[in-house]
Write a protein that holds these residues in place. Structure first.
Motif, PDB file in Angstrom:
ATOM      1  N   SER A 185       8.156  11.658  13.466  1.00  0.00           N
ATOM      2  CA  SER A 185       7.719  12.204  12.181  1.00  0.00           C
ATOM      3  C   SER A 185       8.680  13.281  11.678  1.00  0.00           C
ATOM      4  N   PRO A 186       9.103  13.198  10.410  1.00  0.00           N
ATOM      5  CA  PRO A 186       9.943  14.254   9.842  1.00  0.00           C
ATOM      6  C   PRO A 186       9.142  15.532   9.619  1.00  0.00           C
ATOM      7  N   VAL A 187       9.822  16.666   9.754  1.00  0.00           N
ATOM      8  CA  VAL A 187       9.184  17.976   9.603  1.00  0.00           C
ATOM      9  C   VAL A 187       9.938  18.789   8.555  1.00  0.00           C
ATOM     10  N   GLY A 198       4.463   1.933   1.292  1.00  0.00           N
ATOM     11  CA  GLY A 198       4.910   0.694   0.669  1.00  0.00           C
ATOM     12  C   GLY A 198       4.816  -0.520   1.571  1.00  0.00           C
ATOM     13  N   GLU A 199       4.167  -0.369   2.713  1.00  0.00           N
ATOM     14  CA  GLU A 199       4.007  -1.496   3.638  1.00  0.00           C
ATOM     15  C   GLU A 199       3.156  -2.588   2.987  1.00  0.00           C
ATOM     16  N   VAL A 200       3.508  -3.838   3.267  1.00  0.00           N
ATOM     17  CA  VAL A 200       2.753  -4.976   2.743  1.00  0.00           C
ATOM     18  C   VAL A 200       1.593  -5.284   3.689  1.00  0.00           C
ATOM     19  N   TRP A 201       0.381  -5.266   3.145  1.00  0.00           N
ATOM     20  CA  TRP A 201      -0.825  -5.533   3.929  1.00  0.00           C
ATOM     21  C   TRP A 201      -1.373  -6.912   3.570  1.00  0.00           C
ATOM     22  N   GLN A 255       0.841  -1.187   0.000  1.00  0.00           N
ATOM     23  CA  GLN A 255       0.000   0.000   0.000  1.00  0.00           C
ATOM     24  C   GLN A 255       0.884   1.247   0.000  1.00  0.00           C
ATOM     25  N   TRP A 256       0.725   2.057  -1.027  1.00  0.00           N
ATOM     26  CA  TRP A 256       1.568   3.247  -1.180  1.00  0.00           C
ATOM     27  C   TRP A 256       0.800   4.472  -0.685  1.00  0.00           C
ATOM     28  N   VAL A 257       0.547   4.485   0.608  1.00  0.00           N
ATOM     29  CA  VAL A 257      -0.254   5.566   1.181  1.00  0.00           C
ATOM     30  C   VAL A 257       0.302   5.952   2.548  1.00  0.00           C
ATOM     31  N   SER A 258       0.288   7.241   2.840  1.00  0.00           N
ATOM     32  CA  SER A 258       0.676   7.759   4.152  1.00  0.00           C
ATOM     33  C   SER A 258      -0.029   9.095   4.365  1.00  0.00           C
ATOM     34  N   LYS A 259       0.360   9.789   5.403  1.00  0.00           N
ATOM     35  CA  LYS A 259      -0.348  10.999   5.817  1.00  0.00           C
ATOM     36  C   LYS A 259       0.595  12.197   5.853  1.00  0.00           C
ATOM     37  N   LEU A 260       0.133  13.302   5.283  1.00  0.00           N
ATOM     38  CA  LEU A 260       0.844  14.580   5.320  1.00  0.00           C
ATOM     39  C   LEU A 260       0.007  15.560   6.127  1.00  0.00           C
ATOM     40  N   ALA A 264       8.639   8.882   0.714  1.00  0.00           N
ATOM     41  CA  ALA A 264       9.077   7.534   0.337  1.00  0.00           C
ATOM     42  C   ALA A 264       9.698   6.793   1.516  1.00  0.00           C
ATOM     43  N   GLY A 265      10.214   7.534   2.485  1.00  0.00           N
ATOM     44  CA  GLY A 265      10.851   6.910   3.636  1.00  0.00           C
ATOM     45  C   GLY A 265       9.951   6.716   4.839  1.00  0.00           C
ATOM     46  N   LEU A 266       8.681   7.085   4.729  1.00  0.00           N
ATOM     47  CA  LEU A 266       7.770   6.915   5.859  1.00  0.00           C
ATOM     48  C   LEU A 266       7.517   5.433   6.139  1.00  0.00           C
TER      49      LEU A 266
END
Length: 260
Positions: free
Chosen positions: A126-128, A186-189, A16-21, A180-182
């Motif tokens: 979390s990176p800022v 790309g985590e496998v579900w 899954q290529w999803v994260s939060k901004l 891309a580094g979060l």
């Protein structure tokens, strides 16, 4: 037979290529205009200030994975004082933050220390990325070395102008690299986790008890050990509000404003 079993197992797992901004900062600094610029939308002068939280999607090409589009769920936070008590619940860990300030007014009026303290307390992993807006009117001036020493989460600082588009592409490149580094990008579900997540997202309830969430997950094959991990992942992605086996909240808008 072993190869067949491996193939079947792989078929039931998907990356899954999803994260939060999270786009945060004081009210009226240009957060909504920044997201419009990043999506390639035209600048609107005098755009209405965001109240509460506005959730949009920002699609970015992965820097190394061919034909992969990363999807960031972009949370645009209204910076008004009245919303700050509720914002703390949405500052999720293992997400990406863009902290926007108005270079014309200065970093102190932008309350960078307040926002960085809040992020450090709620989302220490979390990176800022600091973003100075309105740099077509005044150069960005801030004690960047001191800020980085106090807040190691700061990975970069960019100066941009929403009206002219100056600096937007450099900022986009930095967002791509950080996204891309979060951890969840790309985590496998497992397939049953995906089924459970979709069932939860499709719910029309505004909030449910944790026991109901457990039942939804377990009915779709998520084992007891996976229930809390999946709940935490969905919390970090912004799909739900979940705090240590308490009631689960679905709508950020309802939580803040009492409506969808």
């Amino acid at each position: 037979m072993l190869a067949y079993l491996r193939e079947q197992l792989a078929a039931r797992r998907r990356r899954q290529w999803v994260s939060k901004l999270l786009v945060v900062g004081e009210g009226g600094v240009g957060k909504t205009s920044l997201l419009r610029a990043l999506r390639g939308e035209p600048h609107i002068e005098g755009l209405e200030t965001t109240h509460g939280i506005q959730i949009e999607t920002l699609d970015l090409a992965h820097p190394t994975e061919a034909d992969v589009t990363m999807q960031l769920k972009a949370w645009d936070f209204g910076g008004q004082q009245i919303y700050r008590a509720t914002h703390q619940f949405f500052l999720t860990n293992r997400s990406l933050f863009a902290l926007v300030w108005n270079a014309r007014h200065g970093y102190q009026q932008g309350k960078l220390y307040y926002w960085l303290d809040a992020i450090q307390a709620r989302a220490p992993q979390s990176p800022v990325i600091l973003v100075a807006a309105h740099t077509d009117e005044r150069d960005a001036d801030l004690p960047l070395s001191d800020l980085k020493a106090k807040y190691p989460q700061i990975v970069a600082h960019y100066a941009i102008s929403n009206p002219s588009g100056a600096g937007i592409e450099d900022l986009r490149a930095a967002l791509i690299e950080s996204a891309a580094g979060l951890p969840l990008m790309g985590e496998v579900w497992p397939a049953d986790w995906l089924d459970a997540a979709e069932a939860l997202r499709a719910s029309r309830e505004k909030h449910i008890a944790f026991s109901q969430l457990e039942r939804i997950f377990e009915e779709r094959g998520v084992d007891s050990a996976g229930v809390r991990v999946l709940a935490r992942w969905l919390h970090e992605l912004g799909d739900i509000l979940y705090f240590q086996d308490r009631a689960v909240q679905f709508s950020a808008h309802w939580y803040i404003n009492g409506q969808d």
